[in-house]
Design an enzyme around this catalytic site. Sequence first.
Site, PDB file in Angstrom:
ATOM      1  N   LYS A 158       4.747 -21.577 -16.459  1.00  0.00           N
ATOM      2  CA  LYS A 158       3.965 -22.708 -16.987  1.00  0.00           C
ATOM      3  C   LYS A 158       4.628 -23.277 -18.236  1.00  0.00           C
ATOM      4  O   LYS A 158       5.105 -22.522 -19.077  1.00  0.00           O
ATOM      5  CB  LYS A 158       2.534 -22.264 -17.340  1.00  0.00           C
ATOM      6  CG  LYS A 158       1.671 -21.942 -16.136  1.00  0.00           C
ATOM      7  CD  LYS A 158       0.216 -21.731 -16.530  1.00  0.00           C
ATOM      8  CE  LYS A 158      -0.634 -21.524 -15.267  1.00  0.00           C
ATOM      9  NZ  LYS A 158      -2.065 -21.336 -15.583  1.00  0.00           N
ATOM     10  N   GLY A 165      -1.207 -29.039 -14.305  1.00  0.00           N
ATOM     11  CA  GLY A 165      -0.237 -28.664 -13.276  1.00  0.00           C
ATOM     12  C   GLY A 165       1.172 -29.183 -13.496  1.00  0.00           C
ATOM     13  O   GLY A 165       2.069 -28.876 -12.718  1.00  0.00           O
ATOM     14  N   HIS A 208     -11.684 -23.301  -9.717  1.00  0.00           N
ATOM     15  CA  HIS A 208     -11.545 -23.932 -11.019  1.00  0.00           C
ATOM     16  C   HIS A 208     -12.956 -24.203 -11.534  1.00  0.00           C
ATOM     17  O   HIS A 208     -13.653 -25.044 -10.991  1.00  0.00           O
ATOM     18  CB  HIS A 208     -10.744 -25.233 -10.880  1.00  0.00           C
ATOM     19  CG  HIS A 208     -10.730 -26.085 -12.113  1.00  0.00           C
ATOM     20  ND1 HIS A 208      -9.584 -26.611 -12.638  1.00  0.00           N
ATOM     21  CD2 HIS A 208     -11.722 -26.487 -12.919  1.00  0.00           C
ATOM     22  CE1 HIS A 208      -9.892 -27.303 -13.721  1.00  0.00           C
ATOM     23  NE2 HIS A 208     -11.184 -27.251 -13.907  1.00  0.00           N
ATOM     24  N   LYS A 237      -8.630 -34.231  -9.195  1.00  0.00           N
ATOM     25  CA  LYS A 237      -9.926 -33.778  -8.711  1.00  0.00           C
ATOM     26  C   LYS A 237     -10.528 -34.815  -7.771  1.00  0.00           C
ATOM     27  O   LYS A 237     -10.380 -36.021  -7.986  1.00  0.00           O
ATOM     28  CB  LYS A 237     -10.880 -33.562  -9.902  1.00  0.00           C
ATOM     29  CG  LYS A 237     -10.440 -32.393 -10.777  1.00  0.00           C
ATOM     30  CD  LYS A 237     -11.220 -32.310 -12.058  1.00  0.00           C
ATOM     31  CE  LYS A 237     -10.649 -31.180 -12.914  1.00  0.00           C
ATOM     32  NZ  LYS A 237     -11.099 -31.261 -14.312  1.00  0.00           N
ATOM     33  N   ARG A 292     -11.297 -33.716 -24.874  1.00  0.00           N
ATOM     34  CA  ARG A 292     -11.720 -35.109 -24.678  1.00  0.00           C
ATOM     35  C   ARG A 292     -12.998 -35.106 -23.839  1.00  0.00           C
ATOM     36  O   ARG A 292     -13.388 -34.066 -23.319  1.00  0.00           O
ATOM     37  CB  ARG A 292     -10.636 -35.862 -23.902  1.00  0.00           C
ATOM     38  CG  ARG A 292     -10.389 -35.250 -22.527  1.00  0.00           C
ATOM     39  CD  ARG A 292      -9.580 -36.118 -21.590  1.00  0.00           C
ATOM     40  NE  ARG A 292      -9.596 -35.598 -20.235  1.00  0.00           N
ATOM     41  CZ  ARG A 292      -8.858 -34.601 -19.769  1.00  0.00           C
ATOM     42  NH1 ARG A 292      -8.021 -33.965 -20.570  1.00  0.00           N
ATOM     43  NH2 ARG A 292      -8.963 -34.189 -18.520  1.00  0.00           N
ATOM     44  N   VAL A 295     -13.689 -37.279 -17.023  1.00  0.00           N
ATOM     45  CA  VAL A 295     -14.177 -38.143 -15.939  1.00  0.00           C
ATOM     46  C   VAL A 295     -15.519 -37.621 -15.406  1.00  0.00           C
ATOM     47  O   VAL A 295     -16.460 -38.388 -15.215  1.00  0.00           O
ATOM     48  CB  VAL A 295     -13.138 -38.193 -14.785  1.00  0.00           C
ATOM     49  CG1 VAL A 295     -13.712 -38.918 -13.571  1.00  0.00           C
ATOM     50  CG2 VAL A 295     -11.836 -38.833 -15.243  1.00  0.00           C
ATOM     51  N   ARG A 338     -15.060 -38.883  -6.487  1.00  0.00           N
ATOM     52  CA  ARG A 338     -14.267 -39.961  -7.063  1.00  0.00           C
ATOM     53  C   ARG A 338     -13.830 -40.903  -5.948  1.00  0.00           C
ATOM     54  O   ARG A 338     -13.215 -40.471  -4.967  1.00  0.00           O
ATOM     55  CB  ARG A 338     -13.035 -39.402  -7.769  1.00  0.00           C
ATOM     56  CG  ARG A 338     -13.395 -38.471  -8.910  1.00  0.00           C
ATOM     57  CD  ARG A 338     -12.185 -38.157  -9.737  1.00  0.00           C
ATOM     58  NE  ARG A 338     -12.476 -37.113 -10.700  1.00  0.00           N
ATOM     59  CZ  ARG A 338     -11.652 -36.765 -11.678  1.00  0.00           C
ATOM     60  NH1 ARG A 338     -10.476 -37.378 -11.806  1.00  0.00           N
ATOM     61  NH2 ARG A 338     -11.971 -35.809 -12.520  1.00  0.00           N
TER      62      ARG A 338
END
Length: 451
Positions: A158, A165, A208, A237, A292, A295, A338
């Site tokens: 990572k 990702g 997740h 997502k 933050r 969405v 979405r």
Amino acid sequence: MFHRILVANRGEIALRVIRACRDLGVEVAVVYSEADRDAPYLKLADQAVCIGPAIATESYLKPQRLIAAAEGVNADAIHPGYGFLSENSSFAQMCRDCNIEFIGPPAEAMHRLGNKNQAKQLAKEANVPTVPGSDGLITSDEQALRFAREVGYPVLIKAAAGGGGRGMRVARSDDALVTGLSSARSEAEAAFKDGSVYLEKYLDRPRHIEVQLLGDQHGNVIHLYERDCSLQRRHQKLVEESPAPNLPEAVRQNICAAAVRLAKAAGYYSAGTCEFLVSQDNQFYFIEVNARIQVEHPVTELVTGVDLIREQIRVAAGETLRFRQADVQHRGAAIEVRINAENPDKDFQPSPGVITTWRPPGGPGVRLDSHVVTGYRVPPNYDSMVAKLLVYQPTRAEAFAVMRRALREFMVEGIHTTIPLHCRIFNTPAFINGRVDTTFIERELLKPEGK
Ligand code: MV4
């Protein structure tokens, strides 16, 4: 409270923040690029300021232009929304240096949590479980190979500066590890100007699960329970829900408490999210913090009744949180899908253009967050999301029924959307039964024989 807020974003989140400002009785100005000149939500603000051309690096991503716009309209705060500059700690600092409140967390917390390796160290200090990994950054191939021998393959490389990702590599052998390290380093260096990487044991088919946090500037932090965001494609997502299905209550309480501990250790305030991977045997591991508003925040608004944008603005203005942890009640089941201007039958190719028909669903239990109207032109320059369709019902099964009904009602012509894909998702038995993980979409829905 603020006198006037500048919304430094576009699309549905710009509209969402404009609405919150109205509800609070705060004046609101909004920025726009030339590509968004005719966007209908601009008229719902008190003022709209052009900040440059369509290309985001010359408009929505240009700190000086946003500060100049805020000064031009005499705004005392900037709401960054999500994406663009929302997680840029230098921008947050720049705003505050100019005496404009950045509606978000403190710049120091953003800076520290923006580095995933540092965030992980902080989590360990706060007694929050993390995925078994290299203790800190990898500085040599030998060190990486030693770690892989200890924990066994597969391992995951990572990027410390990564997230969502980007800059990740799975390695299943010594050879793959050595080549993966060098390619992950160059990718991270190119993308984030920071090539540092660390290693983790690669978890098999994790879920997740993320915890919504809200903190004020007086040291109070509460959680607003979890969302399951396992249904993703290429780290985008597609569906989010709360509560997480089939998550034992004790595990849920432990995850939420861990998220609050981490936020307190980081000196965090404002809205934020703590992301976890949850293994098949319900062990949870912290991975990263999203500093933050996200969405999918309306999922949490539906199950808790808390207006997160409104509270985020209040705490930015220095107000004390209006609820204690015990005041936050989670009721019912909420799901969000979405709706993107993409063609799921053509590898999710973007589908910008004029929307000739836009007939959104309604009725009991339906919420639609969207800036779109009939005749709206989806610009090709930005994220392809055109709407978030949410449903809220007493139980998950009822929410599924309302979602299927709402998806059937939703008429969009002129562009391709992800609505047909969602119709399939909500008729897939594994998902209906809450057996979800991060490989579900690609395994169950996009496998070649499934087409
Ligand atoms: C992992 C993982 C398995 N094992 N870490 C992807 C994005 C970043 N937030 C972390 N990610 C993952 N980290 C370990 N040790 C699998 C993923 C992952 C993933 C995580 C969340 C949601 C979707 C995902 C899809 C693929 C991989």
